[in-house]
Design a protein around this motif. Structure first.
Motif, PDB file in Angstrom:
ATOM      1  N   GLY A 116      51.943  55.266  13.185  1.00 53.10           N
ATOM      2  CA  GLY A 116      51.102  55.982  14.270  1.00 53.10           C
ATOM      3  C   GLY A 116      50.644  57.364  13.818  1.00 53.10           C
ATOM      4  N   TYR A 117      49.811  58.088  14.472  1.00 49.57           N
ATOM      5  CA  TYR A 117      49.511  59.297  14.128  1.00 49.57           C
ATOM      6  C   TYR A 117      48.976  59.794  15.509  1.00 49.57           C
ATOM      7  CZ  TYR A 117      44.886  56.668  14.226  1.00 49.57           C
ATOM      8  OH  TYR A 117      43.880  56.346  14.401  1.00 49.57           O
ATOM      9  N   GLY A 118      48.551  61.394  15.632  1.00 52.83           N
ATOM     10  CA  GLY A 118      47.993  62.041  16.595  1.00 52.83           C
ATOM     11  C   GLY A 118      47.343  63.341  16.230  1.00 52.83           C
ATOM     12  N   GLY A 119      46.410  63.824  17.019  1.00 50.31           N
ATOM     13  CA  GLY A 119      45.862  65.159  16.780  1.00 50.31           C
ATOM     14  C   GLY A 119      45.617  66.022  18.012  1.00 50.31           C
ATOM     15  N   LEU A 120      45.699  67.160  17.870  1.00 47.97           N
ATOM     16  CA  LEU A 120      45.731  68.012  18.801  1.00 47.97           C
ATOM     17  C   LEU A 120      44.511  69.164  18.400  1.00 47.97           C
ATOM     18  CD1 LEU A 120      46.607  69.120  21.603  1.00 47.97           C
ATOM     19  CD2 LEU A 120      47.884  70.706  20.400  1.00 47.97           C
ATOM     20  N   ILE A 121      43.683  69.462  19.256  1.00 46.70           N
ATOM     21  CA  ILE A 121      42.801  70.814  19.092  1.00 46.70           C
ATOM     22  C   ILE A 121      43.291  71.581  19.845  1.00 46.70           C
ATOM     23  CG2 ILE A 121      40.246  71.670  19.021  1.00 46.70           C
ATOM     24  CD1 ILE A 121      39.435  68.486  18.883  1.00 46.70           C
ATOM     25  N   ALA A 122      43.431  73.011  19.430  1.00 43.09           N
ATOM     26  CA  ALA A 122      43.945  73.798  20.281  1.00 43.09           C
ATOM     27  C   ALA A 122      43.323  75.001  20.391  1.00 43.09           C
ATOM     28  CB  ALA A 122      45.514  74.173  20.400  1.00 43.09           C
ATOM     29  N   TYR A 123      43.127  75.675  21.498  1.00 39.69           N
ATOM     30  CA  TYR A 123      42.303  77.145  21.666  1.00 39.69           C
ATOM     31  C   TYR A 123      43.240  77.903  22.583  1.00 39.69           C
ATOM     32  CZ  TYR A 123      38.436  74.566  19.245  1.00 39.69           C
ATOM     33  OH  TYR A 123      37.619  74.052  18.499  1.00 39.69           O
ATOM     34  N   ASP A 124      42.917  79.223  22.616  1.00 39.03           N
ATOM     35  CA  ASP A 124      43.658  79.848  23.655  1.00 39.03           C
ATOM     36  C   ASP A 124      43.533  79.528  25.052  1.00 39.03           C
ATOM     37  OD1 ASP A 124      44.701  81.504  21.684  1.00 39.03           O
ATOM     38  OD2 ASP A 124      43.076  83.239  21.884  1.00 39.03           O
ATOM     39  N   ASP A 125      42.315  79.179  25.587  1.00 39.42           N
ATOM     40  CA  ASP A 125      42.041  78.606  27.065  1.00 39.42           C
ATOM     41  C   ASP A 125      42.251  77.180  27.167  1.00 39.42           C
ATOM     42  OD1 ASP A 125      39.817  78.085  25.375  1.00 39.42           O
ATOM     43  OD2 ASP A 125      38.330  78.258  26.637  1.00 39.42           O
ATOM     44  N   GLU A 126      42.320  76.249  26.195  1.00 34.31           N
ATOM     45  CA  GLU A 126      42.335  74.901  26.509  1.00 34.31           C
ATOM     46  C   GLU A 126      42.867  74.194  25.179  1.00 34.31           C
ATOM     47  OE1 GLU A 126      39.172  73.749  28.390  1.00 34.31           O
ATOM     48  OE2 GLU A 126      38.059  72.668  26.860  1.00 34.31           O
ATOM     49  N   ALA A 127      43.508  72.987  25.312  1.00 33.19           N
ATOM     50  CA  ALA A 127      43.706  72.243  24.258  1.00 33.19           C
ATOM     51  C   ALA A 127      43.292  70.761  24.443  1.00 33.19           C
ATOM     52  CB  ALA A 127      45.167  72.144  24.023  1.00 33.19           C
ATOM     53  N   HIS A 128      42.874  69.865  23.575  1.00 33.27           N
ATOM     54  CA  HIS A 128      42.629  68.630  23.617  1.00 33.27           C
ATOM     55  C   HIS A 128      43.247  67.759  22.686  1.00 33.27           C
ATOM     56  CE1 HIS A 128      38.705  69.855  25.591  1.00 33.27           C
ATOM     57  NE2 HIS A 128      38.942  70.900  24.896  1.00 33.27           N
ATOM     58  N   VAL A 129      43.748  66.549  23.187  1.00 39.85           N
ATOM     59  CA  VAL A 129      44.304  65.704  22.526  1.00 39.85           C
ATOM     60  C   VAL A 129      43.252  64.753  21.913  1.00 39.85           C
ATOM     61  CG1 VAL A 129      45.958  63.494  22.559  1.00 39.85           C
ATOM     62  CG2 VAL A 129      46.508  65.636  23.813  1.00 39.85           C
ATOM     63  N   ALA A 130      43.062  65.042  20.638  1.00 42.19           N
ATOM     64  CA  ALA A 130      41.989  64.345  20.035  1.00 42.19           C
ATOM     65  C   ALA A 130      42.177  62.807  19.658  1.00 42.19           C
ATOM     66  CB  ALA A 130      41.576  64.991  18.887  1.00 42.19           C
ATOM     67  N   THR A 131      43.167  62.435  19.212  1.00 44.64           N
ATOM     68  CA  THR A 131      43.410  61.035  18.797  1.00 44.64           C
ATOM     69  C   THR A 131      44.868  60.884  19.036  1.00 44.64           C
ATOM     70  OG1 THR A 131      43.183  59.404  17.320  1.00 44.64           O
ATOM     71  CG2 THR A 131      43.731  61.616  16.337  1.00 44.64           C
ATOM     72  N   LEU A 132      45.530  59.542  19.448  1.00 49.61           N
ATOM     73  CA  LEU A 132      46.636  59.114  19.517  1.00 49.61           C
ATOM     74  C   LEU A 132      46.534  57.510  19.133  1.00 49.61           C
ATOM     75  CD1 LEU A 132      49.691  60.126  20.083  1.00 49.61           C
ATOM     76  CD2 LEU A 132      49.158  59.294  22.188  1.00 49.61           C
ATOM     77  N   GLY A 133      47.252  57.099  18.307  1.00 50.82           N
ATOM     78  CA  GLY A 133      47.286  55.757  17.911  1.00 50.82           C
ATOM     79  C   GLY A 133      48.498  55.282  17.170  1.00 50.82           C
ATOM     80  N   VAL A 134      49.164  54.123  17.844  1.00 50.85           N
ATOM     81  CA  VAL A 134      50.423  53.547  17.238  1.00 50.85           C
ATOM     82  C   VAL A 134      49.897  51.717  17.031  1.00 50.85           C
ATOM     83  CG1 VAL A 134      52.857  52.573  17.689  1.00 50.85           C
ATOM     84  CG2 VAL A 134      51.882  54.923  18.600  1.00 50.85           C
TER      85      VAL A 134
END
Length: 170
Positions: free
Chosen positions: A68-86
């Protein structure tokens, strides 16, 4: 099964793309998209989940297997779960929860709110996100391309400990 998480590297991309095809076709990301994401380490956080193949008496141990894998985009004001898969063979075994919890821990260090999009027809993923405090805040029609599948937009606010000072009820 012992699963470990580690940062995603460029060397992982062939296996990531294999899982992308298994899980998200025809709406897969490209190698170029992942290369770009991994080059932005100041605002990106990508992990892979692996388990080691144990040896029995007659067979040598094999290399770790990416599951599996996952990714996060994170800034000071908000973050985004960009992808998540198993990998489908191991869904429901807690690997997605392990990856998501690691992404959310990183998000909470950086941002007050986390957003994500999830396919409207992916009830299992939506259930996982709800268990982690996400709520639906909208829909995006035709978001996933080229399939045209709709996305559910979800948000989670960082939970802050409340202190009890003064004469409040206990």
């Amino acid at each position: 099964m012992t699963v470990t998480l580690r940062p995603m590297t460029l060397d992982d991309l062939p296996e990531v793309m294999r899982l992308e095809e298994e899980l998200f076709a025809p709406d897969t990301w490209t190698v170029a998209m992942y290369r770009d994401e991994l080059s932005r380490s100041d605002t990106r956080y990508y992990l892979v989940a692996e388990f080691g193949v144990t040896a029995d008496e007659d067979e040598p141990a094999g290399p770790p297997v990416m599951v599996g894998y996952g990714g996060l985009i994170a800034y000071d004001d908000e973050a985004h779960v960009a992808t998540l898969g198993v990998t489908r063979a191991l869904q429901g075994e807690g690997i997605g929860s392990l990856l998501l919890d690691a992404l959310l821990a990183e998000a909470d260090r950086r941002s007050p709110v986390v957003l994500l999009e999830v396919r409207a027809d992916n009830a299992a993923a939506q259930h996982l996100y709800r268990r982690r405090g996400f709520v639906e805040i909208g829909r995006r029609r035709g978001y996933y391309q080229p399939s045209g599948a709709d996305a559910v937009v979800m948000r989670r606010k960082r939970v802050r400990a409340l202190s009890r000072i003064g004469g409040g009820r206990g």
